[in-house]
Design a protein around this motif. Structure first.
Motif, PDB file in Angstrom:
ATOM      1  N   ARG A  16       0.856  -1.172   0.026  1.00 52.21           N
ATOM      2  CA  ARG A  16      -0.095  -0.064   0.079  1.00 52.21           C
ATOM      3  C   ARG A  16       0.936   1.341   0.068  1.00 52.21           C
ATOM      4  NH1 ARG A  16      -3.004  -2.792   3.959  1.00 52.21           N
ATOM      5  NH2 ARG A  16      -1.897  -1.728   5.640  1.00 52.21           N
ATOM      6  N   GLU A  17       1.885   1.362   0.753  1.00 53.15           N
ATOM      7  CA  GLU A  17       2.814   2.557   1.024  1.00 53.15           C
ATOM      8  C   GLU A  17       3.717   2.659  -0.296  1.00 53.15           C
ATOM      9  OE1 GLU A  17       5.810   4.399   4.409  1.00 53.15           O
ATOM     10  OE2 GLU A  17       4.684   2.284   4.505  1.00 53.15           O
ATOM     11  N   HIS A  18       4.213   1.769  -0.719  1.00 51.63           N
ATOM     12  CA  HIS A  18       5.383   1.763  -1.922  1.00 51.63           C
ATOM     13  C   HIS A  18       5.007   0.976  -3.042  1.00 51.63           C
ATOM     14  CE1 HIS A  18       7.961   4.012   0.918  1.00 51.63           C
ATOM     15  NE2 HIS A  18       7.691   2.993   1.711  1.00 51.63           N
ATOM     16  N   PRO A  19       3.591   0.987  -3.588  1.00 53.43           N
ATOM     17  CA  PRO A  19       3.442   0.251  -4.775  1.00 53.43           C
ATOM     18  C   PRO A  19       4.019   0.037  -5.714  1.00 53.43           C
ATOM     19  CG  PRO A  19       1.908   1.920  -4.481  1.00 53.43           C
ATOM     20  CD  PRO A  19       2.616   2.163  -3.483  1.00 53.43           C
ATOM     21  N   SER A  30      12.152  -7.799 -12.487  1.00 56.28           N
ATOM     22  CA  SER A  30      11.905  -6.590 -11.581  1.00 56.28           C
ATOM     23  C   SER A  30      10.648  -6.756 -11.104  1.00 56.28           C
ATOM     24  CB  SER A  30      12.440  -5.535 -11.938  1.00 56.28           C
ATOM     25  OG  SER A  30      12.295  -4.292 -10.969  1.00 56.28           O
ATOM     26  N   LEU A  31      10.270  -6.935  -9.819  1.00 56.79           N
ATOM     27  CA  LEU A  31       8.948  -6.757  -9.206  1.00 56.79           C
ATOM     28  C   LEU A  31       8.918  -5.492  -8.339  1.00 56.79           C
ATOM     29  CD1 LEU A  31       8.337 -10.649  -8.085  1.00 56.79           C
ATOM     30  CD2 LEU A  31       7.658  -9.508 -10.239  1.00 56.79           C
ATOM     31  N   SER A  32       7.716  -4.880  -8.533  1.00 57.62           N
ATOM     32  CA  SER A  32       7.568  -3.726  -7.561  1.00 57.62           C
ATOM     33  C   SER A  32       6.782  -4.328  -6.397  1.00 57.62           C
ATOM     34  CB  SER A  32       6.402  -2.829  -8.124  1.00 57.62           C
ATOM     35  OG  SER A  32       5.122  -3.296  -8.414  1.00 57.62           O
ATOM     36  N   PHE A  33       6.307  -3.631  -5.217  1.00 58.42           N
ATOM     37  CA  PHE A  33       5.968  -4.036  -4.305  1.00 58.42           C
ATOM     38  C   PHE A  33       4.390  -4.760  -4.411  1.00 58.42           C
ATOM     39  CE2 PHE A  33       9.374  -2.311  -1.774  1.00 58.42           C
ATOM     40  CZ  PHE A  33       9.803  -3.285  -1.170  1.00 58.42           C
ATOM     41  N   ARG A 211      19.293   2.588  10.049  1.00 56.68           N
ATOM     42  CA  ARG A 211      18.644   3.515   9.228  1.00 56.68           C
ATOM     43  C   ARG A 211      18.302   3.587   8.078  1.00 56.68           C
ATOM     44  NH1 ARG A 211      22.746   8.298  11.492  1.00 56.68           N
ATOM     45  NH2 ARG A 211      22.011   8.051  14.107  1.00 56.68           N
ATOM     46  N   VAL A 212      17.830   2.190   7.590  1.00 51.86           N
ATOM     47  CA  VAL A 212      17.592   1.720   6.396  1.00 51.86           C
ATOM     48  C   VAL A 212      16.450   2.569   5.846  1.00 51.86           C
ATOM     49  CG1 VAL A 212      16.962  -0.285   5.002  1.00 51.86           C
ATOM     50  CG2 VAL A 212      18.519  -0.708   6.682  1.00 51.86           C
ATOM     51  N   THR A 213      16.073   3.032   4.634  1.00 55.16           N
ATOM     52  CA  THR A 213      15.011   3.631   4.257  1.00 55.16           C
ATOM     53  C   THR A 213      14.613   2.983   2.940  1.00 55.16           C
ATOM     54  OG1 THR A 213      16.327   5.142   2.897  1.00 55.16           O
ATOM     55  CG2 THR A 213      15.916   5.723   5.020  1.00 55.16           C
ATOM     56  N   ALA A 214      13.591   3.533   2.309  1.00 56.03           N
ATOM     57  CA  ALA A 214      13.001   3.225   0.825  1.00 56.03           C
ATOM     58  C   ALA A 214      13.988   3.568  -0.207  1.00 56.03           C
ATOM     59  CB  ALA A 214      11.544   3.723   0.685  1.00 56.03           C
ATOM     60  N   GLU A 215      14.780   4.347  -0.042  1.00 55.52           N
ATOM     61  CA  GLU A 215      15.791   4.704  -0.943  1.00 55.52           C
ATOM     62  C   GLU A 215      17.283   3.654  -1.195  1.00 55.52           C
ATOM     63  OE1 GLU A 215      15.172   7.101  -2.953  1.00 55.52           O
ATOM     64  OE2 GLU A 215      13.255   7.604  -1.942  1.00 55.52           O
ATOM     65  N   SER A 237      13.336  -5.709   4.260  1.00 56.09           N
ATOM     66  CA  SER A 237      12.765  -5.104   2.990  1.00 56.09           C
ATOM     67  C   SER A 237      11.183  -4.718   3.098  1.00 56.09           C
ATOM     68  CB  SER A 237      12.738  -5.944   1.533  1.00 56.09           C
ATOM     69  OG  SER A 237      12.273  -5.312   0.479  1.00 56.09           O
ATOM     70  N   LEU A 238      10.369  -5.644   3.588  1.00 58.19           N
ATOM     71  CA  LEU A 238       9.032  -5.400   3.968  1.00 58.19           C
ATOM     72  C   LEU A 238       8.809  -4.216   4.806  1.00 58.19           C
ATOM     73  CD1 LEU A 238       7.388  -8.934   4.069  1.00 58.19           C
ATOM     74  CD2 LEU A 238       7.866  -7.427   2.114  1.00 58.19           C
ATOM     75  N   LEU A 239       9.680  -3.950   5.874  1.00 56.40           N
ATOM     76  CA  LEU A 239       9.370  -2.960   7.021  1.00 56.40           C
ATOM     77  C   LEU A 239       9.725  -1.559   6.406  1.00 56.40           C
ATOM     78  CD1 LEU A 239      10.142  -4.855  10.159  1.00 56.40           C
ATOM     79  CD2 LEU A 239       8.068  -4.430   8.939  1.00 56.40           C
ATOM     80  N   THR A 240      10.808  -1.644   5.239  1.00 56.17           N
ATOM     81  CA  THR A 240      11.184  -0.230   4.920  1.00 56.17           C
ATOM     82  C   THR A 240      10.988   0.017   3.458  1.00 56.17           C
ATOM     83  OG1 THR A 240      13.402  -1.307   4.260  1.00 56.17           O
ATOM     84  CG2 THR A 240      13.263  -0.566   6.564  1.00 56.17           C
ATOM     85  N   GLY A 241      10.641  -0.706   2.674  1.00 59.10           N
ATOM     86  CA  GLY A 241      10.450  -0.530   1.132  1.00 59.10           C
ATOM     87  C   GLY A 241      11.579  -0.438   0.393  1.00 59.10           C
ATOM     88  N   CYS A 242      12.882  -1.057   1.115  1.00 62.96           N
ATOM     89  CA  CYS A 242      13.911  -1.057   0.209  1.00 62.96           C
ATOM     90  C   CYS A 242      14.043  -2.052  -0.807  1.00 62.96           C
ATOM     91  CB  CYS A 242      15.307  -1.010   1.230  1.00 62.96           C
ATOM     92  SG  CYS A 242      15.435  -2.799   2.086  1.00 62.96           S
ATOM     93  N   ALA A 243      14.637  -1.882  -2.058  1.00 64.64           N
ATOM     94  CA  ALA A 243      14.803  -2.921  -2.900  1.00 64.64           C
ATOM     95  C   ALA A 243      15.841  -4.138  -2.602  1.00 64.64           C
ATOM     96  CB  ALA A 243      15.121  -2.219  -4.425  1.00 64.64           C
TER      97      ALA A 243
END
Length: 530
Positions: A16-19, A30-33, A211-215, A237-243
């Motif tokens: 939901r947050e990082h589709p 490559s799969l998006s969330f 300090r892991v982020t989606a970036e 990865s699920l908790l932060t949205g990182c690839a």
């Protein structure tokens, strides 16, 4: 931060947050969330169609790949329990895990490393097909009486969204999420039971500290069958949205090329990973400036290696940590810690964990700086060992203290330093010798890439040391050079009596050095002792 209560909830939240953000990048795939979530739902419906019931176990015997991520997450999404299996296991070893876990579904990468895994497993477990549905990951045709991985979605079409959502809704935070089997290097492997809340809490503690982020773009070298690859990797990865950028098998040149091409930022791993990168002929011409974070969970890390990682590999932050399958994240250094703390300790306990040092013989609590067994207590300590109350009672005291089997000290500030494994310490002439200490000194000898020290029997001294040393290419290092270097820096009883130069150290699939194998190589009857 508050984390979702269950694994399915975590996947739904990140979708939901990082589709549109990349979730898994694996070669051409490559799969998006959002796409990952849909792929997991399709696989979970397939599991339900195969008869998976709430609490049933799903074994995944496959190398790191986007398919592993989907197959593993689908196990808990469908209300089951994930049981990752070591890719280097032979058929008989996997049959033991499948039988003991009473797996209902087995996902198998048939053909990996040129083997027929399905044939091996069926030969070792004649009743396999009556016990479990076999799902095959591979490029060729699936063997008879198995389900091809790519056919899972079609098979699951008969399962409605409402049925799947009802199964998801029945998953609770205290339900068992996964059973990870220990490596078994000191005996028969044991299945470690962990609840959803514990698996997610371990990842939350790790990601918030680092300090892991989606970036971030996260290179996952540690195998997914290990807690380091699964919980510190996939779940983080699920908790932060990182690839995630998974690697099926570590290859130095390929990894260096990936770091430069993908501008990867995070690279956790065992010390040998960083040794290999630094010693590669391609390293001087590879751009590693994108690297931000390295985390090492090894019990002992040579300080010299950390120095080189910061100076030569361009890491902004190196975070030594300590954990084990029975308590995945126990201690960590923190951003901003002094170099002395980062270079010589495994940091302080994370929130929710207590630590003490105990005399292994008397059980008495020890003070700052005194060497004893590290023991842990808290909400991340395992629920217990699968169907083994005796082993559970030996590992965990009635009041919750977990015996780690590691020797170490805790200073006045709470920073823990592993001295060695309790089983690796040896006694030479009445004096305790900690191999990790000797290995740390060897790491500073010019020409040494890495080394392993073990204790071996000796009629006169009880035990003496044997050192196995990997020399850097082009260095004319001799055993005499090694011994002379150590004698200048260590007490006589700590200096190994046997030194051998080797091309590589024996390791298991998790890249841990197999010290039992090294001990078996060396006997006091060898004429090199005289």
């Amino acid at each position: 931060m508050a984390h979702p209560p269950t694994m399915p909830a975590a996947l739904r939240a990140v979708a939901r947050e990082h589709p549109e953000r990349p979730a898994v990048v694996d070669g051409e795939t490559s799969l998006s969330f959002a796409e990952l979530h849909e792929a997991v739902r399709a696989a979970a419906r397939g599991y339900l169609a195969l008869g998976l019931r709430p609490g049933d176990r799903v074994c995944v015997w496959a190398p790191n790949s986007w398919r592993w991520v989907v197959a593993g997450l689908a196990a808990t999404y469908a209300g089951g329990v994930l049981v990752p299996v070591n890719t280097r296991y032979r058929g008989e070893e996997v049959a033991d895990v499948v039988a003991r876990s009473r797996a209902r579904v087995c996902v198998v990468a048939d053909g990996f490393l040129g083997r027929s895994q399905v044939a091996e497993l069926r030969a070792a477990l004649p009743g396999l097909d009556e016990q479990a549905a076999v799902v095959v990951v591979g490029d060729g045709e699936a063997p008879p009486s198995t389900t091809a991985y790519d056919d899972l979605a079609g098979l699951g079409a008969q399962v409605t969204d409402a049925d799947l959502d009802a199964r998801v809704a029945g998953v609770g935070p205290d339900d068992v999420a996964d059973i990870l089997f220990t490596s078994g290097t000191t005996g028969r492997s044991k299945g470690v039971l962990t609840a959803h809340r514990q698996t997610l809490l371990a990842a939350e503690r790790w990601t918030s500290t680092c300090r892991v982020t989606a970036e971030d773009r996260y290179l996952v070298i540690s195998p997914f069958f290990h807690s380091y690859g699964y919980k510190v990797g996939i779940v983080s990865s699920l908790l932060t949205g990182c690839a995630l950028h998974p690697v099926a098998a570590f290859d130095t040149e390929r990894v260096l090329a990936m770091i430069e091409r993908e501008r990867l930022t995070i690279c956790p791993g065992a010390p040998t990973i960083f040794h290999s990168l630094l010693e590669s002929p391609s390293f001087p011409t590879t751009d590693t400036s994108s690297l931000r974070l390295a985390n090492m969970g090894s019990a002992s890390i040579p300080p010299r290696l950390i120095e080189r990682m910061l100076d030569e590999l361009s890491f902004e932050l190196v975070v030594p940590a300590y954990g084990m399958t029975e308590c995945v994240v126990a201690t960590m250094c923190r951003p901003g810690d002094p170099d002395e703390v980062i270079g010589t300790t495994n940091g302080r306990v994370v929130d929710g964990v207590e630590m003490r040092v105990v005399d292994p013989q008397s059980g008495a609590a020890l003070g700052p700086g005194e060497v004893g067994e590290i023991q842990l207590r808290g909400e991340m300590v395992m629920l217990g060992y699968l169907d083994d109350p005796e082993a559970t009672a030996e590992a965990v005291e009635p009041d919750g203290w977990l015996h780690t089997g590691d020797l170490g000290t805790v200073d006045a500030d709470g920073n823990m330093r592993i001295t060695d494994r309790l089983k690796d310490m040896y006694i030479c002439g009445g004096f305790n010798v900690y191999p990790a200490e000797v290995e740390a000194v060897l790491a500073r000898l010019d020409g040494v890439v890495e080394a392993a020290v073990v204790g071996v029997p000796d009629e006169r001294m009880g035990e003496v040391g044997a050192a196995y040393v990997v020399a850097r290419a082009g260095h004319d290092l001799t055993p005499d050079d090694v011994e002379a270097f150590l004698r200048e820096r260590l007490a006589n009883f700590k200096v190994p009596r046997h030194v051998e130069l080797v091309d590589e150290l024996p390791r298991n699939a998790s890249l841990k050095v197999l010290k039992a194998e090294l001990r078996a190589r060396t006997t006091t009857k060898d004429d090199r002792w005289t």
